[in-house]
Design a protein around this motif. Structure first.
Motif, PDB file in Angstrom:
ATOM      1  N   LEU A  55      -0.648   2.723   0.673  1.00 47.79           N
ATOM      2  CA  LEU A  55      -1.096   3.735   1.978  1.00 47.79           C
ATOM      3  C   LEU A  55      -2.391   4.027   2.026  1.00 47.79           C
ATOM      4  N   ALA A  56      -2.965   4.603   1.041  1.00 44.77           N
ATOM      5  CA  ALA A  56      -4.222   4.898   0.863  1.00 44.77           C
ATOM      6  C   ALA A  56      -5.175   3.846   1.340  1.00 44.77           C
ATOM      7  N   ALA A  57      -4.904   2.597   0.623  1.00 46.66           N
ATOM      8  CA  ALA A  57      -5.838   1.499   0.756  1.00 46.66           C
ATOM      9  C   ALA A  57      -5.571   1.061   2.110  1.00 46.66           C
ATOM     10  N   ALA A  58      -4.659   0.943   2.806  1.00 41.50           N
ATOM     11  CA  ALA A  58      -4.117   0.362   4.155  1.00 41.50           C
ATOM     12  C   ALA A  58      -5.120   1.368   5.043  1.00 41.50           C
ATOM     13  N   LEU A  59      -5.104   2.596   5.131  1.00 45.29           N
ATOM     14  CA  LEU A  59      -5.675   3.486   5.909  1.00 45.29           C
ATOM     15  C   LEU A  59      -7.053   3.563   5.617  1.00 45.29           C
ATOM     16  N   ALA A  60      -7.470   3.614   4.376  1.00 41.82           N
ATOM     17  CA  ALA A  60      -8.989   3.786   4.312  1.00 41.82           C
ATOM     18  C   ALA A  60      -9.787   2.461   4.862  1.00 41.82           C
ATOM     19  N   THR A  61      -9.228   1.280   4.708  1.00 38.86           N
ATOM     20  CA  THR A  61      -9.867   0.115   5.058  1.00 38.86           C
ATOM     21  C   THR A  61      -9.775  -0.094   6.546  1.00 38.86           C
ATOM     22  N   ALA A  62      -9.055   0.874   7.353  1.00 44.57           N
ATOM     23  CA  ALA A  62      -9.099   0.823   8.874  1.00 44.57           C
ATOM     24  C   ALA A  62     -10.326   1.853   9.609  1.00 44.57           C
ATOM     25  N   LEU A  63     -11.140   2.406   8.575  1.00 42.37           N
ATOM     26  CA  LEU A  63     -12.062   3.304   9.101  1.00 42.37           C
ATOM     27  C   LEU A  63     -13.578   2.972   8.822  1.00 42.37           C
ATOM     28  N   LYS A  64     -14.591   3.489   9.278  1.00 39.57           N
ATOM     29  CA  LYS A  64     -15.850   2.902   9.007  1.00 39.57           C
ATOM     30  C   LYS A  64     -16.386   4.274   8.555  1.00 39.57           C
ATOM     31  N   GLN A 120       2.307  13.230  15.166  1.00 35.73           N
ATOM     32  CA  GLN A 120       1.672  14.303  15.442  1.00 35.73           C
ATOM     33  C   GLN A 120       0.326  14.550  15.590  1.00 35.73           C
ATOM     34  N   SER A 121      -0.345  13.648  14.753  1.00 33.40           N
ATOM     35  CA  SER A 121      -2.100  13.992  14.871  1.00 33.40           C
ATOM     36  C   SER A 121      -2.859  12.929  15.512  1.00 33.40           C
ATOM     37  N   GLU A 122      -2.290  11.902  15.790  1.00 31.64           N
ATOM     38  CA  GLU A 122      -2.979  10.829  16.557  1.00 31.64           C
ATOM     39  C   GLU A 122      -2.376  10.489  18.000  1.00 31.64           C
ATOM     40  N   GLN A 123      -3.441   9.835  18.712  1.00 30.79           N
ATOM     41  CA  GLN A 123      -3.110   9.525  20.141  1.00 30.79           C
ATOM     42  C   GLN A 123      -2.126   8.330  20.105  1.00 30.79           C
ATOM     43  N   LEU A 124      -2.348   7.472  19.300  1.00 35.78           N
ATOM     44  CA  LEU A 124      -2.044   6.141  19.497  1.00 35.78           C
ATOM     45  C   LEU A 124      -0.786   6.107  18.545  1.00 35.78           C
ATOM     46  N   PRO A 125       0.444   5.291  18.629  1.00 38.70           N
ATOM     47  CA  PRO A 125       1.477   5.266  17.555  1.00 38.70           C
ATOM     48  C   PRO A 125       1.122   4.182  16.471  1.00 38.70           C
ATOM     49  N   ALA A 126       1.917   4.387  15.496  1.00 38.19           N
ATOM     50  CA  ALA A 126       1.709   3.111  14.292  1.00 38.19           C
ATOM     51  C   ALA A 126       3.094   3.347  13.654  1.00 38.19           C
ATOM     52  N   ARG A 127       3.061   2.003  13.175  1.00 34.81           N
ATOM     53  CA  ARG A 127       4.361   1.890  12.295  1.00 34.81           C
ATOM     54  C   ARG A 127       3.778   1.512  10.658  1.00 34.81           C
ATOM     55  N   VAL A 128       4.900   2.121   9.766  1.00 27.48           N
ATOM     56  CA  VAL A 128       4.270   2.108   8.359  1.00 27.48           C
ATOM     57  C   VAL A 128       5.469   1.406   7.592  1.00 27.48           C
ATOM     58  N   PHE A 129       5.171   0.381   6.564  1.00 30.19           N
ATOM     59  CA  PHE A 129       6.123  -0.066   5.857  1.00 30.19           C
ATOM     60  C   PHE A 129       5.606  -0.170   4.587  1.00 30.19           C
ATOM     61  N   LEU A 130       6.355   0.391   3.444  1.00 31.49           N
ATOM     62  CA  LEU A 130       5.537   0.621   2.069  1.00 31.49           C
ATOM     63  C   LEU A 130       6.776  -0.005   1.362  1.00 31.49           C
ATOM     64  N   ALA A 131       6.406  -0.401   0.135  1.00 34.15           N
ATOM     65  CA  ALA A 131       7.226  -1.052  -1.053  1.00 34.15           C
ATOM     66  C   ALA A 131       6.437  -0.956  -2.429  1.00 34.15           C
ATOM     67  N   PRO A 156       9.449  -9.190 -11.910  1.00 31.31           N
ATOM     68  CA  PRO A 156       9.325 -10.026 -13.221  1.00 31.31           C
ATOM     69  C   PRO A 156       7.858 -10.028 -13.493  1.00 31.31           C
ATOM     70  N   ALA A 157       6.931  -9.856 -12.689  1.00 33.80           N
ATOM     71  CA  ALA A 157       5.393 -10.048 -13.159  1.00 33.80           C
ATOM     72  C   ALA A 157       4.911  -8.699 -13.097  1.00 33.80           C
ATOM     73  N   GLY A 158       5.763  -7.548 -13.273  1.00 34.29           N
ATOM     74  CA  GLY A 158       5.290  -6.242 -13.382  1.00 34.29           C
ATOM     75  C   GLY A 158       5.343  -5.402 -12.292  1.00 34.29           C
ATOM     76  N   TRP A 159       4.778  -4.170 -12.198  1.00 33.98           N
ATOM     77  CA  TRP A 159       4.787  -3.362 -11.035  1.00 33.98           C
ATOM     78  C   TRP A 159       3.735  -3.878  -9.844  1.00 33.98           C
ATOM     79  N   ARG A 160       4.447  -3.757  -8.874  1.00 39.36           N
ATOM     80  CA  ARG A 160       3.685  -4.275  -7.722  1.00 39.36           C
ATOM     81  C   ARG A 160       3.993  -3.129  -6.531  1.00 39.36           C
ATOM     82  N   ALA A 161       2.780  -3.111  -5.546  1.00 35.53           N
ATOM     83  CA  ALA A 161       2.913  -1.978  -4.483  1.00 35.53           C
ATOM     84  C   ALA A 161       2.170  -2.868  -3.145  1.00 35.53           C
ATOM     85  N   SER A 162       2.753  -2.641  -2.262  1.00 38.34           N
ATOM     86  CA  SER A 162       2.471  -3.137  -1.038  1.00 38.34           C
ATOM     87  C   SER A 162       2.628  -2.336   0.411  1.00 38.34           C
TER      88      SER A 162
END
Length: 315
Positions: free
Chosen positions: A68-77, A166-177, A182-188
């Motif tokens: 989640l941090a990676a997804a939101l950070a890379t949306a900002l300048k 609550q905090s933003e004017q535009l809506p967003a959808r978030v999907f996390l896993a 078998p290849a080890g821990w993964r996150a997306s």
């Protein structure tokens, strides 16, 4: 340990020099008020989560926070770091993940009651009652920007969506896993954002059609599964095409992610120098002060006589 004074010693612990060149794939739906980012930590997730001996439930929660941090950070300048922080009164009272503008990731979870966590524990049960904060830290030259909302929802994705509602004017959808594969821990993460139509994308599209386009994109995104998010063999382009091919999805230049703990002897020495000498004396054990980096779980040892501490005020 080097011969340099601690405040000049930039030595860092031996941590993995690991980067994922295509960690974040930005995308958009041409002509529609929808954009997003698909995050795949790949082997970086296993490396980051291996720094602490947490239960599978805590590792999954931390993995989701990192994505989640990676997804939101890379949306900002910005120049600095972006952090996702949750504080509550549950068995995991602190969850923190941050990502720099260059994609350097780190995170940790503090566990106070391991016995209170079961295989069925949700993020809401582990964190308890508290708050979720998103913070942009620009460094010493500017004050940080922060948004805070109460923890609401059973999953970290639901908590993030509550923040946007609550905090933003535009809506967003978030999907996390996040899970051990078998290849080890993964996150997306898959984050979908509605872009303002007025004066920009889809500016000529009637408001009702903009709303319909957003609703359609959300319905399509909801078909994604955790297995798809974590499947290394399913490329980001293939996954996004599978989801949004009817909308003509287009991808932008991928962004890299890397192992990003920024601790050093100099940084921690500066913290210790802010304590009075008496406090430093109480911290010392067998002549050494030991400070542990919460992110990389590395112990730094400082001889007590190498840290002067804060001067006592004159009477």
């Amino acid at each position: 340990m080097t011969e340099l004074p601690a405040f000049l010693d930039s030595t860092r612990p031996q941590v993995p020099d690991l980067a994922v060149p295509r960690g974040v794939t930005p995308f958009y739906l041409p002509g529609l008020p929808v954009r997003g980012r698909l995050v795949r930590l790949g082997p970086l997730a296993a490396t980051l989560l291996a720094r602490h001996d947490h239960s599978a439930q805590v590792k999954a929660l931390l993995g989701q926070a990192l994505a989640l941090a990676a997804a939101l950070a890379t949306a900002l300048k910005f120049k600095g770091s972006f952090s996702v922080q949750a504080r509550g009164d549950g068995p995991v009272p602190m969850l923190l993940a941050d990502c720099t503008d260059s994609g350097a990731l780190r995170g940790y979870a503090r566990v106070d009651d391991e016995a209170g966590i079961t295989p069925e524990s949700t993020a809401g049960a582990m964190l308890g009652t508290g708050y979720l904060a998103f913070t942009v830290d620009f460094g010493l030259e500017h004050d940080p920007q922060q948004g805070i909302v109460a923890l609401e929802g059973g999953t970290l994705a639901a908590m993030a969506e509550h923040y946007f509602a609550q905090s933003e004017q535009l809506p967003a959808r978030v999907f996390l896993a996040a899970a051990e594969t078998p290849a080890g821990w993964r996150a997306s993460a898959l984050v979908l954002e509605r872009v303002a139509g007025a004066g920009g994308i889809a500016a000529d599209m009637p408001a009702e059609l903009q709303e319909e386009a957003w609703r359609t994109a959300c319905i399509l995104a909801e078909t994604i599964t955790g297995a798809e998010l974590l499947d290394d063999a399913l490329t980001p382009e293939h996954l996004l095409y599978r989801l949004f091919h009817g909308e003509g999805v287009a991808v932008a230049k991928p962004r890299p992610l890397s192992f990003g703990c920024r601790c050093s002897r100099a940084r921690l020495s500066g913290i210790l120098e802010g304590f009075p000498a008496d406090d430093l004396d109480h911290m010392a054990v067998a002549g050494d002060i030991v400070m542990t980096c919460e992110f990389c779980n590395f112990d730094f040892r400082f001889p007590r006589d190498s840290i002067a501490g804060r001067p006592e005020p004159k009477a």
